[in-house]
Design a protein around this motif. Structure first.
Motif, PDB file in Angstrom:
ATOM      1  N   PRO A  63       0.685  -1.270   0.007  1.00  0.00           N
ATOM      2  CA  PRO A  63      -0.048  -0.010  -0.122  1.00  0.00           C
ATOM      3  C   PRO A  63       0.844   1.181  -0.091  1.00  0.00           C
ATOM      4  CG  PRO A  63      -0.813  -1.925   1.384  1.00  0.00           C
ATOM      5  CD  PRO A  63       0.202  -1.935   1.204  1.00  0.00           C
ATOM      6  N   ARG A  64       2.008   1.301   0.838  1.00  0.00           N
ATOM      7  CA  ARG A  64       2.797   2.557   0.928  1.00  0.00           C
ATOM      8  C   ARG A  64       3.502   2.619  -0.427  1.00  0.00           C
ATOM      9  NH1 ARG A  64       5.025   6.317   3.730  1.00  0.00           N
ATOM     10  NH2 ARG A  64       7.124   7.035   3.171  1.00  0.00           N
ATOM     11  N   THR A  65       3.793   1.449  -1.152  1.00  0.00           N
ATOM     12  CA  THR A  65       4.806   1.785  -2.167  1.00  0.00           C
ATOM     13  C   THR A  65       3.862   2.080  -3.448  1.00  0.00           C
ATOM     14  OG1 THR A  65       6.302  -0.257  -1.624  1.00  0.00           O
ATOM     15  CG2 THR A  65       5.862   0.273  -4.131  1.00  0.00           C
ATOM     16  N   PHE A  66       2.518   1.666  -3.445  1.00  0.00           N
ATOM     17  CA  PHE A  66       1.686   2.095  -4.446  1.00  0.00           C
ATOM     18  C   PHE A  66       1.291   3.605  -4.188  1.00  0.00           C
ATOM     19  CE2 PHE A  66      -2.867   2.475  -5.776  1.00  0.00           C
ATOM     20  CZ  PHE A  66      -2.513   2.208  -7.238  1.00  0.00           C
ATOM     21  N   LEU A  67       0.926   4.063  -3.134  1.00  0.00           N
ATOM     22  CA  LEU A  67       0.525   5.451  -2.866  1.00  0.00           C
ATOM     23  C   LEU A  67       1.768   6.170  -3.186  1.00  0.00           C
ATOM     24  CD1 LEU A  67      -1.496   5.219   0.434  1.00  0.00           C
ATOM     25  CD2 LEU A  67      -2.320   5.742  -1.767  1.00  0.00           C
ATOM     26  N   LEU A  68       3.097   6.079  -2.976  1.00  0.00           N
ATOM     27  CA  LEU A  68       4.127   6.597  -3.168  1.00  0.00           C
ATOM     28  C   LEU A  68       4.260   6.727  -4.657  1.00  0.00           C
ATOM     29  CD1 LEU A  68       6.828   8.118  -2.347  1.00  0.00           C
ATOM     30  CD2 LEU A  68       7.803   5.940  -2.387  1.00  0.00           C
ATOM     31  N   MET A  69       4.220   5.422  -5.178  1.00  0.00           N
ATOM     32  CA  MET A  69       4.417   5.697  -6.689  1.00  0.00           C
ATOM     33  C   MET A  69       3.271   5.696  -7.670  1.00  0.00           C
ATOM     34  SD  MET A  69       7.791   4.974  -7.210  1.00  0.00           S
ATOM     35  CE  MET A  69       7.615   4.795  -8.842  1.00  0.00           C
ATOM     36  N   HIS A  70       2.249   6.122  -7.256  1.00  0.00           N
ATOM     37  CA  HIS A  70       1.062   5.914  -8.111  1.00  0.00           C
ATOM     38  C   HIS A  70       1.276   7.280  -9.112  1.00  0.00           C
ATOM     39  CE1 HIS A  70      -0.378   9.314  -5.347  1.00  0.00           C
ATOM     40  NE2 HIS A  70      -1.048   9.730  -6.418  1.00  0.00           N
ATOM     41  N   ARG A  71       1.620   8.276  -8.541  1.00  0.00           N
ATOM     42  CA  ARG A  71       1.751   9.692  -9.563  1.00  0.00           C
ATOM     43  C   ARG A  71       2.835   9.281 -10.884  1.00  0.00           C
ATOM     44  NH1 ARG A  71       3.092  13.764  -4.964  1.00  0.00           N
ATOM     45  NH2 ARG A  71       3.858  11.843  -4.084  1.00  0.00           N
ATOM     46  N   TRP A  72       3.503   8.317 -10.523  1.00  0.00           N
ATOM     47  CA  TRP A  72       4.334   7.874 -11.979  1.00  0.00           C
ATOM     48  C   TRP A  72       3.426   7.177 -12.960  1.00  0.00           C
ATOM     49  CZ3 TRP A  72       9.500   8.277 -11.640  1.00  0.00           C
ATOM     50  CH2 TRP A  72      10.340   7.802 -12.674  1.00  0.00           C
ATOM     51  N   TYR A  73       2.295   6.891 -12.525  1.00  0.00           N
ATOM     52  CA  TYR A  73       1.402   6.250 -13.610  1.00  0.00           C
ATOM     53  C   TYR A  73       0.130   6.995 -13.928  1.00  0.00           C
ATOM     54  CZ  TYR A  73       4.467   2.374 -12.155  1.00  0.00           C
ATOM     55  OH  TYR A  73       5.514   2.077 -11.746  1.00  0.00           O
ATOM     56  N   LEU A  74      -0.480   7.653 -12.784  1.00  0.00           N
ATOM     57  CA  LEU A  74      -1.714   8.577 -12.953  1.00  0.00           C
ATOM     58  C   LEU A  74      -1.683   9.699 -12.161  1.00  0.00           C
ATOM     59  CD1 LEU A  74      -4.812   6.541 -11.712  1.00  0.00           C
ATOM     60  CD2 LEU A  74      -2.636   6.219 -10.986  1.00  0.00           C
ATOM     61  N   CYS A  87     -12.335   3.864   3.098  1.00  0.00           N
ATOM     62  CA  CYS A  87     -11.908   4.768   3.897  1.00  0.00           C
ATOM     63  C   CYS A  87     -10.530   4.716   4.795  1.00  0.00           C
ATOM     64  CB  CYS A  87     -13.138   5.207   4.906  1.00  0.00           C
ATOM     65  SG  CYS A  87     -14.659   5.606   4.163  1.00  0.00           S
ATOM     66  N   TYR A  88     -10.358   3.575   5.199  1.00  0.00           N
ATOM     67  CA  TYR A  88      -9.221   3.225   6.187  1.00  0.00           C
ATOM     68  C   TYR A  88      -7.929   3.502   5.031  1.00  0.00           C
ATOM     69  CZ  TYR A  88     -11.359   0.851  10.008  1.00  0.00           C
ATOM     70  OH  TYR A  88     -12.224   0.684  11.112  1.00  0.00           O
ATOM     71  N   PHE A  89      -8.272   3.052   3.480  1.00  0.00           N
ATOM     72  CA  PHE A  89      -6.872   3.297   2.830  1.00  0.00           C
ATOM     73  C   PHE A  89      -6.913   4.687   2.369  1.00  0.00           C
ATOM     74  CE2 PHE A  89      -5.689   3.655  -1.551  1.00  0.00           C
ATOM     75  CZ  PHE A  89      -4.533   2.880  -1.679  1.00  0.00           C
ATOM     76  N   MET A  90      -7.992   5.447   2.562  1.00  0.00           N
ATOM     77  CA  MET A  90      -7.979   6.963   2.252  1.00  0.00           C
ATOM     78  C   MET A  90      -7.221   7.560   3.640  1.00  0.00           C
ATOM     79  SD  MET A  90      -9.191   8.704  -0.518  1.00  0.00           S
ATOM     80  CE  MET A  90      -9.408  10.116   0.038  1.00  0.00           C
ATOM     81  N   ARG A  91      -7.771   7.221   4.820  1.00  0.00           N
ATOM     82  CA  ARG A  91      -6.860   7.764   5.851  1.00  0.00           C
ATOM     83  C   ARG A  91      -5.401   7.283   5.841  1.00  0.00           C
ATOM     84  NH1 ARG A  91      -8.040   5.391  11.672  1.00  0.00           N
ATOM     85  NH2 ARG A  91      -7.167   3.401  10.854  1.00  0.00           N
ATOM     86  N   TYR A  92      -4.878   6.318   5.338  1.00  0.00           N
ATOM     87  CA  TYR A  92      -3.505   5.847   5.376  1.00  0.00           C
ATOM     88  C   TYR A  92      -3.002   6.711   4.523  1.00  0.00           C
ATOM     89  CZ  TYR A  92       0.574   2.913   4.953  1.00  0.00           C
ATOM     90  OH  TYR A  92       1.841   2.516   4.670  1.00  0.00           O
ATOM     91  N   TRP A  93      -3.457   7.109   3.109  1.00  0.00           N
ATOM     92  CA  TRP A  93      -3.007   8.003   2.298  1.00  0.00           C
ATOM     93  C   TRP A  93      -2.770   9.343   2.931  1.00  0.00           C
ATOM     94  CZ3 TRP A  93      -5.792   9.076  -3.033  1.00  0.00           C
ATOM     95  CH2 TRP A  93      -4.956  10.009  -3.897  1.00  0.00           C
ATOM     96  N   ILE A  94      -3.617   9.960   3.728  1.00  0.00           N
ATOM     97  CA  ILE A  94      -3.686  11.201   4.360  1.00  0.00           C
ATOM     98  C   ILE A  94      -2.500  11.334   5.349  1.00  0.00           C
ATOM     99  CG2 ILE A  94      -4.819  12.880   5.647  1.00  0.00           C
ATOM    100  CD1 ILE A  94      -7.513  11.871   4.520  1.00  0.00           C
TER     101      ILE A  94
END
Length: 653
Positions: free
Chosen positions: A35-46, A75-82
């Motif tokens: 999850p952290r890797t994806f949230l960190l790297m998502h802007r590389w793709y979208l 919502c848990y995933f959104m909170r983790y992102w925030i």
């Protein structure tokens, strides 16, 4: 379920669904880092707004029996992102609006507890990341205070660290991404300012040294900056440490022989340790080890980690099968990017004097080009009259060049005549006087030979791996546009070394090569492929006819084979007045000089000698003899190569 389940590639929807399912009913996350890797790297793709839109759609369209559980995990995933990346929700206004829309939808669906999970009202402001200080270039060269003699090395190191951290923490993920993908600083002012600070410190160090009139005073400034480098190492500010070492290693400073003579042995030892620490040897292995051993606040050498990102980006594609994310590349990039982003939040515990910070900032923004600095270095310590040949190859500084040293010189000076021509007194050594006399005597011919061959086609380059200057052997410092490279022969050098480079431009040959395993090498004359070259020695009266039909095969140091038909040794070892080979391809019909021959048994082979063997030897008992032949290749103008075969005596066993 984690990245191992997904394999080496997955669609964005599959990645997003997998990350959401990793949260349990209490919002706890397992030890998986996906999850952290994806949230960190998502802007590389979208974009982040597109990812938030996907989450909003999943939340709205959930219709299964366990839709409440799925919405809670979203919502848990959104909170983790925030919580992990709060700056995104403060700097991206589109993401802020989508989050507010997310809360309104949760309110309409009656999930009041979900609203608190995705609340962004308490996020601190990151408005300071938007304000990037721009470098102010004065309209004309001005003067500013460069005298920091009253500052102790630790004070200077702390204030430089404060400036470095202030610049480093402003760099965002998108800044790194833009540079890695586009390879330039266009529309990337934050990273540009960081690189400008690095180069400004390097130039400022040089100016501080060159501001002193005497070698003793300049040596004191160098000593002080070496002490500053040690303090920077203690503060774990590696990027500024690299800038200071780069400034002291620059050719404008390293050429100051009189200044370095006044450095103590202890200071020289400390200096060698600093240069070894940031050396590019082993892909910066010394720095990487020291950096890994550090804990807490530390600032990395930005250029090293940017090159790591570029290397991964070049090797791996972003997508597999058009719509699947390359998970291997995503994880490789996240290792470096996660470390860079995490270090930006570390506190430094420094209490700088803002007046000194402003004065130091003004000093680092002085308008001076590298050419200006190098010219100042030449004024302080002009070039000596000693020729570049002696400076580079007279290793023991005794004023003489041996034949062994001359052989290494000949590779870089193809227009030089043979050793015996320069060795006028035939004592086996070339003195400085003999070399200068030769150049004066052959000035017109040398100008003709050197002219076109010494014109390089230089182009400013950004090097992705450690590179050294062909002229001064110094490291090409910097992150981008570190030096110039000849497009024809591949020679690399500093900007200020372009006009000083004494190296023939030997264009790459893109044709066939010698054999299947030997390609054309840069800085070496290309040889035609095909059958072995055959040379016939001039016809002379032979007293032993059995040698006339015999041939030997020469095997040179680069595995080239040359067949030679022997007809007997020439009657004279002096200068020949007639050309040896009357062929139209040999444009040079002038005299050919054979060096003075010395009797030597051939039990051991010399470094640049060839080995001869009989091609048509029928019996090992017939005339067993060894022949040593030295080949010397010269490239003269455009008339083709001239091959001189220097025969030494044949020793019959």
């Amino acid at each position: 379920m984690g990245s191992n389940t997904l394999g080496k590639a997955a669609t964005l929807d599959e990645l997003l669904s997998t990350c959401i399912k990793m949260f349990d009913h209490k919002g706890e996350l397992s030890s998986n880092h996906l999850p952290r890797t994806f949230l960190l790297m998502h802007r590389w793709y979208l974009p982040s707004t597109e990812l938030a839109g996907k989450l909003l759609s999943l939340y709205r369209d959930a219709s299964e029996e366990n839709c409440s559980e799925i919405r809670l995990k979203i919502c848990y995933f959104m909170r983790y992102w925030i919580l992990e990346f709060p700056a995104e929700f403060n700097l991206d206004l589109g993401l802020v609006r989508l989050t507010e829309e997310f809360q309104e939808l949760a309110s309409r669906l009656g999930y009041e507890e979900h609203i608190h999970l995705i609340d962004i009202s308490s996020i601190p402001s990151y408005d300071w990341m938007r304000r990037v200080t721009q470098r102010k270039k004065p309209s004309k060269k001005g003067k500013a205070c460069l005298l920091f003699d009253h500052l102790e090395p630790i004070e200077l190191a702390e204030h430089l660290t404060f400036l470095e951290h202030k610049s480093f923490r402003r760099i965002s993920f998108t800044n790194y991404q833009s540079y890695v993908i586009h390879g330039c600083l266009e529309n990337n002012p934050t990273l540009e300012r960081s690189i400008t600070l690095f180069n400004g410190i390097s130039k400022w160090v040089q100016l501080m040294v060159l501001s002193k009139p005497t070698p003793q005073q300049r040596a004191e400034v160098i000593t002080k900056f070496i002490n500053v480098a040690q303090k920077l190492l203690h503060l774990q500010t590696f990027n500024t440490l690299m800038a200071v070492v780069g400034g002291l290693s620059h050719s404008s400073i390293s050429r100051l022989k009189e200044t370095h003579f006044h450095l103590s042995s202890e200071v020289t030892k400390d200096w060698n340790e600093m240069t070894e620490l940031v050396s590019s040897n082993g892909n910066y292995c010394s720095y990487r080890k020291a950096f890994a051993d550090c804990v807490g606040f530390k600032i990395p050498i930005l250029g090293v980690h940017l090159k790591d990102l570029i290397a991964v980006h070049v090797v791996f594609p972003d997508w597999i099968d058009e719509n699947k994310v390359n998970i291997v590349k995503m994880q490789q990039l996240s290792v470096t990017l996660n470390e860079l982003v995490s270090l930006q939040t570390a506190s430094h515990h420094l209490e700088p004097n803002m007046d000194l910070i402003n004065l130091l900032t003004l000093s680092l923004d002085l308008y001076h080009t590298e050419d200006d600095i190098y010219k100042l270095s030449l004024v302080l310590e002009p070039r000596t009259s000693k020729s570049s040949v002696f400076r580079n190859y007279d290793h023991d500084h005794d004023g003489y060049i041996s034949q062994e040293d001359f052989e290494s010189i000949a590779a870089n000076f193809p227009f030089l005549d043979s050793f015996c021509v320069l060795d006028k007194d035939q004592d086996g050594l070339i003195s400085k006087g003999e070399m200068m006399a030769y150049f004066l005597r052959a000035k017109s011919q040398l100008q003709c030979k050197m002219g076109p061959g010494f014109i390089h086609n230089f182009q400013e380059m950004t090097y992705l791996k450690p590179t050294f200057c062909e002229h001064c052997a110094g490291f090409l410092w910097g992150i981008i546009k570190q030096g110039f490279k000849c497009k024809d022969c591949g020679a690399n050098c500093h900007k200020q070394c372009r006009d000083l480079l004494v190296l023939a431009c030997r264009k790459f040959v893109r044709g066939t090569s010698l054999g299947s395993s030997h390609g054309s090498l840069p800085n070496s004359p290309s040889l035609p492929s095909g059958q072995d070259e055959v040379f016939n020695f001039p016809s002379v009266t032979s007293q032993n006819q059995d040698l006339d039909s015999r041939a030997i095969t020469l095997v040179t140091g680069n595995s080239q084979k040359i067949s030679v038909h022997l007809q007997r040794v020439t009657t004279s070892q002096a200068t020949q007045t007639e050309p040896l080979w009357h062929e139209p391809d040999w444009g040079d019909s002038g005299p050919h000089t054979f060096p003075k021959m010395k009797s030597k048994f051939c039990g051991k082979s010399g470094k640049n000698k060839g080995f001869a063997k009989w091609e048509n030897e029928k019996s090992s008992t017939q005339a067993d003899m060894d022949i040593t032949v030295t080949t010397t290749a010269h490239v003269l103008d455009k008339n083709g190569p001239e091959m001189l075969l220097e025969r030494q005596e044949m020793e019959a066993s």
